[in-house]
Design a protein around this motif. Structure first.
Motif, mmCIF file in Angstrom:
data_model
loop_
_atom_site.group_PDB
_atom_site.id
_atom_site.type_symbol
_atom_site.label_atom_id
_atom_site.label_comp_id
_atom_site.label_asym_id
_atom_site.label_seq_id
_atom_site.Cartn_x
_atom_site.Cartn_y
_atom_site.Cartn_z
ATOM 1 N N ASP A 258 100.285 65.898 32.625
ATOM 2 C CA ASP A 258 101.796 65.778 33.156
ATOM 3 C C ASP A 258 102.251 64.295 33.276
ATOM 4 O O ASP A 258 103.392 63.977 33.671
ATOM 5 C CB ASP A 258 101.905 66.634 34.435
ATOM 6 N N THR A 259 101.174 63.530 33.187
ATOM 7 C CA THR A 259 101.586 61.982 33.403
ATOM 8 C C THR A 259 102.337 61.466 32.222
ATOM 9 O O THR A 259 102.342 61.512 31.144
ATOM 10 C CB THR A 259 100.143 61.141 33.132
ATOM 11 N N ALA A 260 103.642 60.955 32.993
ATOM 12 C CA ALA A 260 104.707 60.451 32.026
ATOM 13 C C ALA A 260 105.763 59.831 33.010
ATOM 14 O O ALA A 260 105.770 59.935 34.285
ATOM 15 C CB ALA A 260 105.296 61.642 31.277
ATOM 16 N N VAL A 261 106.823 59.178 32.507
ATOM 17 C CA VAL A 261 107.787 58.859 33.050
ATOM 18 C C VAL A 261 109.066 60.001 33.112
ATOM 19 O O VAL A 261 109.256 60.537 31.840
ATOM 20 C CB VAL A 261 108.587 57.568 32.317
ATOM 21 N N TYR A 262 109.373 60.397 33.881
ATOM 22 C CA TYR A 262 110.168 61.633 34.298
ATOM 23 C C TYR A 262 111.787 61.157 34.482
ATOM 24 O O TYR A 262 112.141 60.321 35.101
ATOM 25 C CB TYR A 262 109.833 62.664 35.242
ATOM 26 N N TYR A 263 112.814 61.577 33.264
ATOM 27 C CA TYR A 263 113.996 61.350 33.564
ATOM 28 C C TYR A 263 114.978 62.295 33.823
ATOM 29 O O TYR A 263 114.686 63.568 33.136
ATOM 30 C CB TYR A 263 114.593 60.900 32.063
ATOM 31 N N CYS A 264 115.762 62.264 34.754
ATOM 32 C CA CYS A 264 116.907 63.105 34.929
ATOM 33 C C CYS A 264 118.032 62.885 33.855
ATOM 34 O O CYS A 264 118.385 61.752 33.446
ATOM 35 C CB CYS A 264 117.368 62.897 36.412
ATOM 36 N N ASN A 265 118.744 64.155 33.576
ATOM 37 C CA ASN A 265 119.823 64.101 32.392
ATOM 38 C C ASN A 265 120.893 65.200 33.083
ATOM 39 O O ASN A 265 120.539 66.070 33.548
ATOM 40 C CB ASN A 265 119.250 64.326 31.000
ATOM 41 N N ALA A 266 122.015 64.800 32.822
ATOM 42 C CA ALA A 266 123.100 65.698 33.531
ATOM 43 C C ALA A 266 124.406 65.398 32.549
ATOM 44 O O ALA A 266 124.708 64.200 32.039
ATOM 45 C CB ALA A 266 123.381 65.193 34.760
ATOM 46 N N TRP A 267 124.986 66.543 32.145
ATOM 47 C CA TRP A 267 126.272 66.610 31.169
ATOM 48 C C TRP A 267 127.651 66.589 32.392
ATOM 49 O O TRP A 267 127.562 67.419 33.021
ATOM 50 C CB TRP A 267 126.314 67.612 30.312
ATOM 51 N N ILE A 268 128.184 65.469 32.335
ATOM 52 C CA ILE A 268 129.107 65.258 33.394
ATOM 53 C C ILE A 268 130.554 65.002 32.924
ATOM 54 O O ILE A 268 130.742 64.331 31.880
ATOM 55 C CB ILE A 268 128.785 64.019 34.438
ATOM 56 N N GLN A 269 131.382 65.829 33.554
ATOM 57 C CA GLN A 269 133.005 65.746 33.129
ATOM 58 C C GLN A 269 133.486 64.592 34.163
ATOM 59 O O GLN A 269 133.547 64.963 35.635
ATOM 60 C CB GLN A 269 133.426 67.029 33.040
ATOM 61 N N VAL A 270 133.863 63.437 33.806
ATOM 62 C CA VAL A 270 134.369 62.621 34.935
ATOM 63 C C VAL A 270 136.088 63.005 35.555
ATOM 64 O O VAL A 270 136.293 62.414 36.648
ATOM 65 C CB VAL A 270 134.540 61.216 34.483
ATOM 66 N N ARG A 271 136.627 63.609 34.669
ATOM 67 C CA ARG A 271 137.948 64.127 35.205
ATOM 68 C C ARG A 271 138.302 65.405 34.514
ATOM 69 O O ARG A 271 137.843 65.624 33.263
ATOM 70 C CB ARG A 271 138.798 63.120 35.088
ATOM 71 N N TYR A 272 139.371 66.147 34.891
ATOM 72 C CA TYR A 272 139.553 67.582 34.249
ATOM 73 C C TYR A 272 140.161 67.104 32.807
ATOM 74 O O TYR A 272 140.991 66.157 32.562
ATOM 75 C CB TYR A 272 140.963 67.921 35.112
ATOM 76 N N GLY A 273 139.884 67.901 32.017
ATOM 77 C CA GLY A 273 140.201 67.821 30.375
ATOM 78 C C GLY A 273 139.439 66.846 29.459
ATOM 79 O O GLY A 273 139.713 67.028 28.235
ATOM 80 N N VAL A 274 138.762 65.986 30.102
ATOM 81 C CA VAL A 274 138.050 65.390 29.255
ATOM 82 C C VAL A 274 136.452 65.693 28.865
ATOM 83 O O VAL A 274 136.259 66.901 29.552
ATOM 84 C CB VAL A 274 137.486 63.821 29.803
ATOM 85 N N ALA A 275 135.780 65.481 27.740
ATOM 86 C CA ALA A 275 134.708 66.069 27.310
ATOM 87 C C ALA A 275 133.713 65.743 28.339
ATOM 88 O O ALA A 275 133.561 64.629 28.941
ATOM 89 C CB ALA A 275 134.442 65.555 25.995
ATOM 90 N N PHE A 276 132.581 66.863 28.240
ATOM 91 C CA PHE A 276 131.200 66.249 29.073
ATOM 92 C C PHE A 276 130.358 65.297 28.277
ATOM 93 O O PHE A 276 130.519 65.220 27.125
ATOM 94 C CB PHE A 276 130.620 67.722 29.139
ATOM 95 N N THR A 277 130.039 64.412 29.207
ATOM 96 C CA THR A 277 129.062 63.225 28.704
ATOM 97 C C THR A 277 127.773 63.370 29.022
ATOM 98 O O THR A 277 127.707 63.733 30.295
ATOM 99 C CB THR A 277 129.919 62.151 28.842
ATOM 100 N N SER A 278 126.770 62.959 28.457
ATOM 101 C CA SER A 278 125.573 62.877 28.751
ATOM 102 C C SER A 278 125.087 61.616 29.615
ATOM 103 O O SER A 278 125.475 60.440 29.194
ATOM 104 C CB SER A 278 124.661 63.144 27.552
#
Length: 121
Positions: A89-109
């Motif tokens: 399990d040894t590794a660098v662990y990264y968090c990732n999220a798909w986020i919409q910064v305002r209504y109507g725009v696409a979700f971005t990683s």
């Protein structure tokens, strides 16, 4: 600006536990999927676990039964409880999220900076 900040990594003996946290902050309207990836030296980054806003969850086969992903939508935070840790399990662990910064725009990683998890045998 959106930031993902991870915490909770470290050094642990085999069989031990760690809990990772990742908090998203900044200009956020909505967050869809939140995921944990990891990358060991010399290997490709791989998906460890993911959770949708509605709570649907998936795990890599290698961590099923040992790791638990959860999220707090009110805090824009995702967690990874890691039990019965193994040296592999040894590794660098990264968090990732798909986020919409305002209504109507696409979700971005978006990605966090990574946190090191080292499991000694």
């Amino acid at each position: 600006q959106v930031q993902l900040v991870e915490s909770g990594g470290g050094l642990v003996q085999a069989g031990g536990s760690l809990r990772l946290s990742c908090a998203a902050s900044g200009s956020i309207f909505s967050i869809n999927g939140m995921n944990w990836y990891r990358q060991a030296p010399g290997k490709q980054r791989e998906l460890v676990a993911g959770i949708t806003r509605g709570g649907s969850i998936n795990y890599a086969d290698s961590v099923k039964g040992r790791f638990t992903i959860s999220r707090d939508n009110a805090k824009n935070t995702v967690y990874l409880q890691m039990n019965i840790l193994k040296p592999e399990d040894t590794a660098v662990y990264y968090c990732n999220a798909w986020i919409q910064v305002r209504y109507g725009v696409a979700f971005t990683s978006y990605w966090g900076q990574g946190t090191q998890v080292t499991v000694s045998s």
